[in-house]
Design a protein around this motif. Structure first.
Motif, PDB file in Angstrom:
ATOM      1  N   CYS A  89      -5.826   4.122   3.165  1.00 56.41           N
ATOM      2  CA  CYS A  89      -4.388   4.027   2.893  1.00 56.41           C
ATOM      3  C   CYS A  89      -3.786   2.784   3.550  1.00 56.41           C
ATOM      4  CB  CYS A  89      -3.668   5.280   3.377  1.00 56.41           C
ATOM      5  SG  CYS A  89      -4.037   6.737   2.391  1.00 56.41           S
ATOM      6  N   LEU A  90      -4.239   2.437   4.746  1.00 57.09           N
ATOM      7  CA  LEU A  90      -3.749   1.218   5.395  1.00 57.09           C
ATOM      8  C   LEU A  90      -4.170  -0.038   4.631  1.00 57.09           C
ATOM      9  CD1 LEU A  90      -4.228   2.082   9.167  1.00 57.09           C
ATOM     10  CD2 LEU A  90      -2.094   1.921   7.892  1.00 57.09           C
ATOM     11  N   LEU A  91      -5.407  -0.044   4.124  1.00 58.69           N
ATOM     12  CA  LEU A  91      -5.851  -1.186   3.321  1.00 58.69           C
ATOM     13  C   LEU A  91      -5.042  -1.310   2.029  1.00 58.69           C
ATOM     14  CD1 LEU A  91      -9.723  -1.114   3.744  1.00 58.69           C
ATOM     15  CD2 LEU A  91      -8.132  -2.855   4.551  1.00 58.69           C
ATOM     16  N   VAL A  92      -4.754  -0.190   1.394  1.00 58.11           N
ATOM     17  CA  VAL A  92      -3.945  -0.221   0.167  1.00 58.11           C
ATOM     18  C   VAL A  92      -2.539  -0.729   0.483  1.00 58.11           C
ATOM     19  CG1 VAL A  92      -2.830   1.247  -1.571  1.00 58.11           C
ATOM     20  CG2 VAL A  92      -5.267   1.505  -1.076  1.00 58.11           C
ATOM     21  N   ALA A  93      -1.954  -0.267   1.589  1.00 57.75           N
ATOM     22  CA  ALA A  93      -0.618  -0.731   1.969  1.00 57.75           C
ATOM     23  C   ALA A  93      -0.628  -2.224   2.284  1.00 57.75           C
ATOM     24  CB  ALA A  93      -0.109   0.058   3.168  1.00 57.75           C
ATOM     25  N   LEU A  94      -1.672  -2.698   2.948  1.00 62.18           N
ATOM     26  CA  LEU A  94      -1.783  -4.117   3.253  1.00 62.18           C
ATOM     27  C   LEU A  94      -1.939  -4.934   1.967  1.00 62.18           C
ATOM     28  CD1 LEU A  94      -2.005  -6.174   5.599  1.00 62.18           C
ATOM     29  CD2 LEU A  94      -4.477  -5.875   5.437  1.00 62.18           C
ATOM     30  N   PHE A  95      -2.789  -4.463   1.077  1.00 60.89           N
ATOM     31  CA  PHE A  95      -2.968  -5.149  -0.203  1.00 60.89           C
ATOM     32  C   PHE A  95      -1.661  -5.172  -0.987  1.00 60.89           C
ATOM     33  CE2 PHE A  95      -3.868  -4.950  -4.765  1.00 60.89           C
ATOM     34  CZ  PHE A  95      -4.498  -6.167  -4.924  1.00 60.89           C
ATOM     35  N   TRP A  96      -0.956  -4.057  -0.981  1.00 60.99           N
ATOM     36  CA  TRP A  96       0.317  -3.971  -1.698  1.00 60.99           C
ATOM     37  C   TRP A  96       1.315  -4.976  -1.135  1.00 60.99           C
ATOM     38  CZ3 TRP A  96       1.421  -1.310  -6.021  1.00 60.99           C
ATOM     39  CH2 TRP A  96       2.752  -1.240  -6.405  1.00 60.99           C
ATOM     40  N   GLN A  97       1.328  -5.114   0.191  1.00 58.41           N
ATOM     41  CA  GLN A  97       2.243  -6.059   0.831  1.00 58.41           C
ATOM     42  C   GLN A  97       1.911  -7.489   0.419  1.00 58.41           C
ATOM     43  OE1 GLN A  97       4.964  -5.405   2.598  1.00 58.41           O
ATOM     44  NE2 GLN A  97       5.396  -7.579   2.831  1.00 58.41           N
ATOM     45  N   PHE A  98       0.624  -7.834   0.415  1.00 53.86           N
ATOM     46  CA  PHE A  98       0.233  -9.184   0.006  1.00 53.86           C
ATOM     47  C   PHE A  98       0.462  -9.406  -1.483  1.00 53.86           C
ATOM     48  CE2 PHE A  98      -2.808  -9.365   3.774  1.00 53.86           C
ATOM     49  CZ  PHE A  98      -1.911 -10.086   4.536  1.00 53.86           C
ATOM     50  N   ALA A  99       0.276  -8.395  -2.290  1.00 56.00           N
ATOM     51  CA  ALA A  99       0.491  -8.535  -3.727  1.00 56.00           C
ATOM     52  C   ALA A  99       1.968  -8.736  -4.041  1.00 56.00           C
ATOM     53  CB  ALA A  99      -0.040  -7.310  -4.462  1.00 56.00           C
TER      54      ALA A  99
END
Length: 128
Positions: A107-117
């Motif tokens: 979930c943290l990786l998805v949130a980080l990816f979402w932030q960069f996207a």
């Protein structure tokens, strides 16, 4: 003569491998399988969504599969840990703690990816 108890159960000094009722064991197994099936269900719903399955039935199926994934990744470890702790299943408690840590990391990786996207606007040449 055998060392078995008169009721046919294992002697009291033998370690017990099962604690609680069979229903609790099935619940723990079901929650473990739910968490394990999340990647397969996620890929299947992504293919269904990308394949253009349209209409009320197709959209509903994709929606239900997506929420099954979200529930499996968030609810299954938490509920499993609570059940294992309440019933005294030490091995299951460790397994669900590991599942929870992996889910949190994902979930943290998805949130980080979402932030960069979200930093790049669509079609922005600086983000290419």
């Amino acid at each position: 003569m055998t060392a078995d108890a008169p009721s046919g159960r294992a002697p009291s000094d033998a370690p017990s491998t099962t604690v609680g009722s069979p229903a609790v064991g099935r619940l723990i197994t079901g929650l473990s399988l739910w968490w394990t099936a999340v990647p397969v269900v996620f890929v299947a719903q992504a293919f269904l969504g990308a394949a253009g399955v349209r209409g009320p039935l197709g959209d509903g199926l994709v929606f239900v599969m997506l929420w099954a994934c979200v529930g499996g990744i968030l609810l299954a470890p938490a509920l499993g840990y609570a059940v294992a702790r309440a019933t005294g299943h030490a091995r299951a408690r460790k397994r669900f703690a590991t599942m929870g840590a992996l889910s949190l990391g994902f979930c943290l990786l998805v949130a980080l990816f979402w932030q960069f996207a979200m930093e790049c606007a669509p079609g922005d040449p600086a983000c290419s």
